[in-house]
Design an enzyme around this catalytic site. Structure first.
Site, PDB file in Angstrom:
ATOM      1  N   HIS A 252     -15.151  24.218  74.891  1.00  0.00           N
ATOM      2  CA  HIS A 252     -14.485  24.245  73.590  1.00  0.00           C
ATOM      3  C   HIS A 252     -14.896  25.487  72.790  1.00  0.00           C
ATOM      4  O   HIS A 252     -14.048  26.209  72.254  1.00  0.00           O
ATOM      5  CB  HIS A 252     -14.824  22.972  72.808  1.00  0.00           C
ATOM      6  N   GLU A 253     -16.200  25.748  72.742  1.00  0.00           N
ATOM      7  CA  GLU A 253     -16.675  26.900  71.961  1.00  0.00           C
ATOM      8  C   GLU A 253     -16.230  28.214  72.597  1.00  0.00           C
ATOM      9  O   GLU A 253     -15.957  29.187  71.893  1.00  0.00           O
ATOM     10  CB  GLU A 253     -18.202  26.849  71.802  1.00  0.00           C
TER      11      GLU A 253
ATOM     12  N   HIS B  33     -12.811  29.166  71.306  1.00  0.00           N
ATOM     13  CA  HIS B  33     -12.922  29.881  70.025  1.00  0.00           C
ATOM     14  C   HIS B  33     -13.335  31.335  70.283  1.00  0.00           C
ATOM     15  O   HIS B  33     -12.773  32.267  69.718  1.00  0.00           O
ATOM     16  CB  HIS B  33     -14.006  29.247  69.131  1.00  0.00           C
TER      17      HIS B  33
HETATM   18 ZN   LIG Z   1     -13.915  23.903  67.414  1.00  0.00          ZN
END
Ligand SMILES: [Zn+2]
Ligand SMILES: [Zn+2]
Length: 150
Positions: free
Chosen positions: A67-68, A71
């Site tokens: 998830h990171e 980003h």
């Molecule tokens: Zn996030």
């Protein structure tokens, strides 16, 4: 798991799942409270909440890192790096990452799959299905078996 091992894991996931290189730092931050991880826009570093790993093992840690990294790469590419952006939705879907920074308290309630270690009987909850022939127990390295969610 220490920061060096975490750094190596983030680099491996970036390479294997994204086909790219992670060039910044990843480290544990015990002061994170509401999320499993955080991407820092200023330094491009990734912080991970160690409590998520302690509670749910490596599978949960991998979810956070993926998830990171969504980003991270989208921000570096100057694309839509926020949860609501189409670029973010597409990339997180492609790599099998959860779309939101996993809030630590409600991870259990959002988990769709439960696995139990066949050796030490530790239970792991996961949002997405895992490949049980590849994923091993974070504590003892034993094989995982899927059990039905109650
Ligand atoms: Zn996030
Ligand atoms: Zn085990």
């Amino acid at each position: 798991m220490n920061n060096d091992a975490l750094q190596a894991l983030v680099e491996a996931i970036a390479r294997d799942d994204f086909g790219r290189t992670f060039k910044h730092h990843a480290y544990f931050n015990r002061r994170l409270r509401t999320t499993g991880g955080r991407y820092l826009l200023g330094s491009h570093d990734i912080e991970v909440n160690p409590k998520q790993y302690e509670a749910f093992g490596e599978a949960a840690l991998i979810d956070i890192i993926k998830h990171e990294l969504c980003h991270y790469f989208l921000h570096l590419d100057k694309k839509g790096y926020q949860h609501r952006d189409a670029d973010f939705k597409a990339l997180s879907k492609r790599v099998g990452a959860p779309r939101f920074c996993a809030p630590i308290e409600s991870y259990a309630s959002r988990a769709n799959y439960i696995y139990v270690c066949t050796k030490c009987h530790t239970e792991y909850m996961r949002i997405r299905k895992v490949n049980t022939s590849r994923m091993r127990c974070g504590k003892c390295g034993g094989r995982l078996k899927e059990i039905t969610k109650q």
